[in-house]
Enzyme design. Structure first.
Site, PDB file in Angstrom:
ATOM      1  N   TYR A 126      10.989   7.707  -6.523  1.00  0.00           N
ATOM      2  CA  TYR A 126       9.880   8.649  -6.717  1.00  0.00           C
ATOM      3  C   TYR A 126       8.858   8.070  -7.697  1.00  0.00           C
ATOM      4  O   TYR A 126       7.648   8.100  -7.448  1.00  0.00           O
ATOM      5  CB  TYR A 126      10.483   9.951  -7.249  1.00  0.00           C
ATOM      6  CG  TYR A 126       9.514  11.029  -7.649  1.00  0.00           C
ATOM      7  CD1 TYR A 126       8.698  11.655  -6.713  1.00  0.00           C
ATOM      8  CD2 TYR A 126       9.465  11.478  -8.976  1.00  0.00           C
ATOM      9  CE1 TYR A 126       7.845  12.688  -7.093  1.00  0.00           C
ATOM     10  CE2 TYR A 126       8.624  12.503  -9.359  1.00  0.00           C
ATOM     11  CZ  TYR A 126       7.815  13.110  -8.413  1.00  0.00           C
ATOM     12  OH  TYR A 126       6.981  14.126  -8.789  1.00  0.00           O
TER      13      TYR A 126
ATOM     14  N   ILE B  56       5.127  22.197   6.376  1.00  0.00           N
ATOM     15  CA  ILE B  56       5.915  21.963   7.598  1.00  0.00           C
ATOM     16  C   ILE B  56       6.765  23.193   7.938  1.00  0.00           C
ATOM     17  O   ILE B  56       7.438  23.228   8.952  1.00  0.00           O
ATOM     18  CB  ILE B  56       6.805  20.702   7.482  1.00  0.00           C
ATOM     19  CG1 ILE B  56       7.621  20.740   6.194  1.00  0.00           C
ATOM     20  CG2 ILE B  56       5.964  19.442   7.532  1.00  0.00           C
ATOM     21  CD1 ILE B  56       8.714  19.689   6.152  1.00  0.00           C
TER      22      ILE B  56
ATOM     23  N   GLN C 129       6.852  24.527  -4.935  1.00  0.00           N
ATOM     24  CA  GLN C 129       6.806  25.179  -6.255  1.00  0.00           C
ATOM     25  C   GLN C 129       5.373  25.258  -6.792  1.00  0.00           C
ATOM     26  O   GLN C 129       4.921  26.311  -7.222  1.00  0.00           O
ATOM     27  CB  GLN C 129       7.694  24.407  -7.251  1.00  0.00           C
ATOM     28  CG  GLN C 129       7.875  25.141  -8.572  1.00  0.00           C
ATOM     29  CD  GLN C 129       8.364  24.233  -9.702  1.00  0.00           C
ATOM     30  OE1 GLN C 129       8.358  23.004  -9.584  1.00  0.00           O
ATOM     31  NE2 GLN C 129       8.784  24.831 -10.791  1.00  0.00           N
TER      32      GLN C 129
ATOM     33  N   ASP D 207       2.171  18.599   9.472  1.00  0.00           N
ATOM     34  CA  ASP D 207       2.868  17.448   8.908  1.00  0.00           C
ATOM     35  C   ASP D 207       1.780  16.436   8.545  1.00  0.00           C
ATOM     36  O   ASP D 207       1.196  15.792   9.421  1.00  0.00           O
ATOM     37  CB  ASP D 207       3.834  16.879   9.965  1.00  0.00           C
ATOM     38  CG  ASP D 207       4.439  15.550   9.531  1.00  0.00           C
ATOM     39  OD1 ASP D 207       4.131  15.089   8.408  1.00  0.00           O
ATOM     40  OD2 ASP D 207       5.209  14.971  10.318  1.00  0.00           O
TER      41      ASP D 207
HETATM   42  C1  AKB Z   1      11.028  15.837 -10.899  1.00  0.00           C
HETATM   43  O1  AKB Z   1      11.891  16.180 -11.719  1.00  0.00           O
HETATM   44  O2  AKB Z   1      11.232  14.996 -10.006  1.00  0.00           O
HETATM   45  C2  AKB Z   1       9.645  16.433 -11.012  1.00  0.00           C
HETATM   46  C3  AKB Z   1       8.732  15.575 -11.824  1.00  0.00           C
HETATM   47  C4  AKB Z   1       8.936  15.452 -13.281  1.00  0.00           C
HETATM   48  O3  AKB Z   1       7.819  15.004 -11.303  1.00  0.00           O
HETATM   49  N1  AKB Z   1       9.717  17.739 -11.562  1.00  0.00           N
END
Ligand code: AKB
Length: 314
Positions: free
Chosen positions: A143, A36, A13, A53
């Site tokens: 994350y 990739i 994106q 990669d």
């Molecule tokens: C997500 O929703 O994981 C991402 C972010 C806020 O980093 N768009």
């Protein structure tokens, strides 16, 4: 010295729009896109492309040597929702690519690095309104943990080895050229597509879940402004808070209704609600404003106009 730039994760994106913007600025031949898998026609036709990669250090080093790259934008990452499903894959991708790029910079094989962080570095104990630059950060998502660790490593490589690494904590990003994939803020893009195609949308977050968001043009401009500012202006080598607007699903639906009268929204929260509940409502980005002059241009009204016009005509 000629500048040659490598974008890792160029088909995603942010990567897509960043590559196109950098090619406009420096000429197609100077901006090497890599991913990739292959990307959009526009991306593939406007300059060199490499299948790469970036968890593979040798492959990355070879591309950097071949094109005599001096600047790297590392945009490859597994986002919040997908990372909850594949924790170890997310950790390996998000961390190993960063270490590979930071080590190449440490060994002077590249001069400058951009690495994206996220509002996901914050957690349930962070003040949720006008979240300050420096505050409690106890992310509870895979994350978020990878992004917070990444920030600490960027800061470490800068302090210890003098690596010129620059970073932004992106909010949710809204764009029409490329779909986001695997994030919690993705609803704010999907809603425009569904509003145009079906005049209705079922949202995976609750009506009142407020999150920080930004239109892609602002995010790209911020990234390029940060990368082009003099190093002495950069006081933060972990990652900068960045803000443009904050809204919840009910508010975006109301604005869409101004353009599409019959539009209807319903709510079926899923596992992404728990992720969103740990993130801030709004961000204080005064440090980015003071250090390198950040100022957003797109609010929710303007973003909605751009999204609906462009999606209807492209
Ligand atoms: C997500 O929703 O994981 C991402 C972010 C806020 O980093 N768009």
């Amino acid at each position: 010295m000629q500048k040659y730039i490598l974008i890792i994760g160029a088909c995603g994106q942010i990567g897509t729009e960043l590559t196109l913007a950098l090619r406009q600025m420096h000429g197609g031949a100077h901006v090497i896109a890599s991913d990739i898998r292959e990307g959009s026609e526009n991306l593939m036709e406007t300059g060199p492309f490499e299948i790469l990669d970036a968890t593979d250090y040798d492959a990355l080093e070879e591309v950097i040597a071949y094109y005599e790259i001096n600047e790297v934008y590392l945009m490859a990452a597994m986002l919040s929702a997908t990372a909850e499903k594949f924790p170890m894959r997310a950790w390996n991708l998000n961390m190993n690519t960063l270490f590979n790029v930071l080590n190449l910079a440490k060994d002077k094989k590249i001069d400058k690095v951009f690495w994206p962080s996220s509002i996901a570095v914050f957690g349930p104990n962070t003040p949720e309104n006008s979240t300050p630059q420096n505050t409690i950060m106890e992310p509870t998502t895979v994350y978020g943990i990878s992004k917070q660790s990444g920030e600490r490593w960027c800061n470490y490589y800068h302090n210890k080895y003098g690596v010129d690494v620059r970073s932004i904590r992106y909010p949710g990003l809204i764009s029409w050229k490329t779909m986001p994939g695997g994030g919690t803020t993705d609803y704010a893009v999907e809603i425009y597509h569904k509003a145009l195609s079906e005049q209705k949308y079922t949202c995976f977050l609750e009506a009142d879940t407020e999150l920080p968001m930004m239109f892609m043009d602002d995010a790209i401009r911020a990234t390029l402004e940060l990368m082009n500012t003099e190093p002495e202006n950069i006081k933060i080598r972990s990652s900068y808070n960045l803000a443009a607007m904050s809204f919840n699903p009910a508010q975006i639906a109301e604005i869409i209704k101004k353009y599409i009268k019959d539009f209807e929204i319903s709510y079926e929260p899923d596992f992404r609600q728990a992720i969103a509940d740990t993130w801030p409502n709004s961000i204080d980005d005064s440090q980015a404003q003071n250090d390198w002059g950040w100022k957003p241009k797109f609010d929710l009204e303007k973003t909605t106009e751009e999204m609906l016009n462009n999606l209807a005509t492209n």
